[in-house]
Scaffold this active site. Structure first.
Site, PDB file in Angstrom:
ATOM      1  CB  ALA A  74      -0.906  -0.002   1.227  1.00 50.48           C
ATOM      2  CG  ASP A 112      -2.130   2.570  -8.066  1.00 52.06           C
ATOM      3  OD1 ASP A 112      -2.651   3.709  -8.078  1.00 52.06           O
ATOM      4  OD2 ASP A 112      -2.357   1.724  -8.953  1.00 52.06           O
ATOM      5  CB  THR A 135      -3.958   3.910   3.801  1.00 53.36           C
ATOM      6  OG1 THR A 135      -3.124   2.821   4.177  1.00 53.36           O
ATOM      7  CG2 THR A 135      -5.075   4.083   4.799  1.00 53.36           C
ATOM      8  CG  ASN A 180       5.633   8.256   3.627  1.00 54.29           C
ATOM      9  OD1 ASN A 180       4.519   8.744   3.840  1.00 54.29           O
ATOM     10  ND2 ASN A 180       5.963   7.025   4.019  1.00 54.29           N
ATOM     11  N   GLY A 200       0.526  11.379   4.701  1.00 56.64           N
ATOM     12  CA  GLY A 200      -0.698  11.678   5.445  1.00 56.64           C
ATOM     13  C   GLY A 200      -1.962  11.165   4.781  1.00 56.64           C
ATOM     14  CG  PHE A 201      -3.775   7.883   5.575  1.00 58.81           C
ATOM     15  CD1 PHE A 201      -2.692   7.056   5.333  1.00 58.81           C
ATOM     16  CD2 PHE A 201      -4.523   7.648   6.729  1.00 58.81           C
ATOM     17  CE1 PHE A 201      -2.365   6.013   6.201  1.00 58.81           C
ATOM     18  CE2 PHE A 201      -4.209   6.616   7.598  1.00 58.81           C
ATOM     19  CZ  PHE A 201      -3.123   5.809   7.343  1.00 58.81           C
ATOM     20  CG  ASN A 245      -2.275   2.045   7.864  1.00 59.98           C
ATOM     21  OD1 ASN A 245      -1.706   2.104   8.954  1.00 59.98           O
ATOM     22  ND2 ASN A 245      -1.744   2.552   6.769  1.00 59.98           N
ATOM     23  CB  SER A 279       0.113   5.579   8.904  1.00 61.41           C
ATOM     24  OG  SER A 279       0.709   6.776   8.415  1.00 61.41           O
ATOM     25  CG  ASN A 289       3.384   9.947   7.906  1.00 63.57           C
ATOM     26  OD1 ASN A 289       4.265  10.455   8.598  1.00 63.57           O
ATOM     27  ND2 ASN A 289       3.643   9.046   6.973  1.00 63.57           N
ATOM     28  CB  THR A 290      -3.120   9.886  10.442  1.00 62.34           C
ATOM     29  OG1 THR A 290      -3.126   9.864   9.014  1.00 62.34           O
ATOM     30  CG2 THR A 290      -4.480  10.375  10.940  1.00 62.34           C
ATOM     31  CE  LYS A 293       1.884  -1.610   6.066  1.00 59.74           C
ATOM     32  NZ  LYS A 293       1.877  -1.056   4.694  1.00 59.74           N
ATOM     33  CG  ASN A 341       2.851   1.509   8.225  1.00 55.63           C
ATOM     34  OD1 ASN A 341       3.456   2.194   7.397  1.00 55.63           O
ATOM     35  ND2 ASN A 341       1.539   1.595   8.390  1.00 55.63           N
ATOM     36  CB  THR A 342       7.174   3.839   7.574  1.00 56.90           C
ATOM     37  OG1 THR A 342       6.062   4.580   8.122  1.00 56.90           O
ATOM     38  CG2 THR A 342       6.937   3.600   6.095  1.00 56.90           C
ATOM     39  N   GLY A 366      12.484   1.122   3.612  1.00 55.41           N
ATOM     40  CA  GLY A 366      13.635   0.704   2.821  1.00 55.41           C
ATOM     41  C   GLY A 366      14.635  -0.105   3.632  1.00 55.41           C
ATOM     42  CE1 TYR A 421       6.426   3.502  -2.709  1.00 56.22           C
ATOM     43  CE2 TYR A 421       4.918   3.354  -0.877  1.00 56.22           C
ATOM     44  CZ  TYR A 421       5.473   4.078  -1.902  1.00 56.22           C
ATOM     45  OH  TYR A 421       5.086   5.372  -2.133  1.00 56.22           O
TER      46      TYR A 421
END
Length: 354
Positions: free
Chosen positions: A78, A81, A102, A127, A130-131, A189, A192, A194-195, A234, A263-264, A285, A335
């Site tokens: 995820a 795309d 997501t 990254n 933020g969805f 999810n 993340s 970022n939210t 996740k 996840n990250t 990565g 990814y």
């Protein structure tokens, strides 16, 4: 490794990747969007996806996990795309399944730009997107227009930024309801970075409430005539072992079909001296290679292999994928490795499968 595969990798790294990096004066997000645009066009060429699948895939690699048959155990993670704009093209570079999103109940632009950064020396990315997505209603409309994709589609659902944490359950349920008929599995999810507040949903109490509601909605949709769909969770790579074990107990109690790990990360281990390390967001990565493998192994051991795991994080060469399989992963997702190594990486993994 076959000589022609080695040459293809080299061509990507020497020619294609530098050209992509120059797009938008080096803006990583511009390169991302241009890549998606190119793949979208590829997917519209008659016969191209099927021809590519023959070239990059591998016969006999199919496996069935949580009731879903995957033509290859190598999937697209995820985030690449989110809005499903290039779904016809991904099999052309060897992916056996794709996870979109997501996606959130409300459309949202995501965080302010710039929000995507390449740490090339470390084969890593930070990254804080933020969805950013068009919303679950728009994705449902797009998926309806596609029809049968010919491969399994996972849909990652998350919380809208404008939705308070105490209303998060209905936000997730809304997206599940809109998209249920189109996904082959759903990824919840809650990990993340970022939210704001999202990772609190990994806590046992919040997670139990959320998963209970999602399974209740899924059961109601099944009664209405739709086929049952697996629901996965996740998780973040930053959880303690105790927190992972508590989460696994909740997942087992509520009938979760599998775990996506991971996840990250919000840590900067291995990249702390890089000038971009101070950027906020999730790191993916190469720095995640060891971490994700250890967490996959822990989940596999803790559950006795009863809870399937999709391993993701730090797959930059075929040996990384095999390390996750050896740790107990049933499937893997790529990814960041695709960004650095190109589609040749997917072919190499597929060709190296037993």
């Amino acid at each position: 490794m076959p000589e022609n595969v080695r040459a293809r990798r080299s061509a990507y790294e020497r020619v294609v990747r530098p050209a992509l990096y120059r797009l938008g004066k080096g803006d990583a997000e511009v390169a991302h969007e241009q890549t998606l645009a190119g793949l979208r066009l590829l997917g519209r060429i008659p016969g191209a996806p099927r021809a590519g699948a023959r070239l990059y895939g591998v016969p006999g690699a199919a496996r069935t996990v949580f009731g879903v048959r995957f033509p290859s155990p190598v999937g697209l993670a995820a985030g690449m795309d989110k809005n499903g704009v290039a779904l016809r093209a991904w099999p052309a570079i060897g992916f056996g399944f794709v996870e979109v999103g997501t996606v959130t109940a409300h459309p949202q632009p995501g965080n302010e730009k710039p929000r995507l950064f390449r740490l090339v020396e470390h084969e890593a990315v930070i990254n804080r997107m933020g969805f950013n997505n068009l919303g679950s209603a728009a994705l449902a409309e797009r998926l309806a227009a596609y029809g049968d994709l010919g491969y399994p589609l996972g849909i990652s659902i998350g919380k809208s930024k404008i939705t308070p944490l105490d209303e998060a359950v209905e936000d997730y349920v809304t997206s599940l309801r809109r998209l249920y008929r189109y996904g082959d599995y759903f990824a919840v999810n809650v990990s993340s970075p970022n939210t704001p507040g999202l990772r609190e949903l990994q806590d046992a109490g919040h997670l139990r409430e959320l998963l209970t509601a999602l399974h209740a909605e899924a059961a109601a949709l099944t009664v209405s005539g739709l086929a049952p769909k697996p629901i996965l969770v996740k998780i973040a790579p930053d959880l303690t072992t105790t927190a992972i074990d508590e989460l696994l107990q909740v997942c087992t109690d509520t009938g979760v079909a599998g775990i996506i790990a991971t996840n990250t990360t919000i840590t900067r281990a291995g990249v702390a001296e890089h000038p971009l390390a101070a950027e906020t967001g999730g790191l993916s990565g190469r720095p995640l290679t060891d971490v994700s493998a250890k967490i996959v192994a822990h989940i596999h051991g803790e559950t006795g292999g009863a809870l399937p795991v999709i391993g993701v994080g730090g797959i930059v060469d075929p040996s990384d994928a095999h390390r996750l399989f050896d740790a107990g992963a049933s499937l893997v997702q790529v990814y960041t490795g695709l960004i650095y190594k190109g589609p040749g990486l997917i072919r190499q993994i597929n060709r190296s499968l037993p």
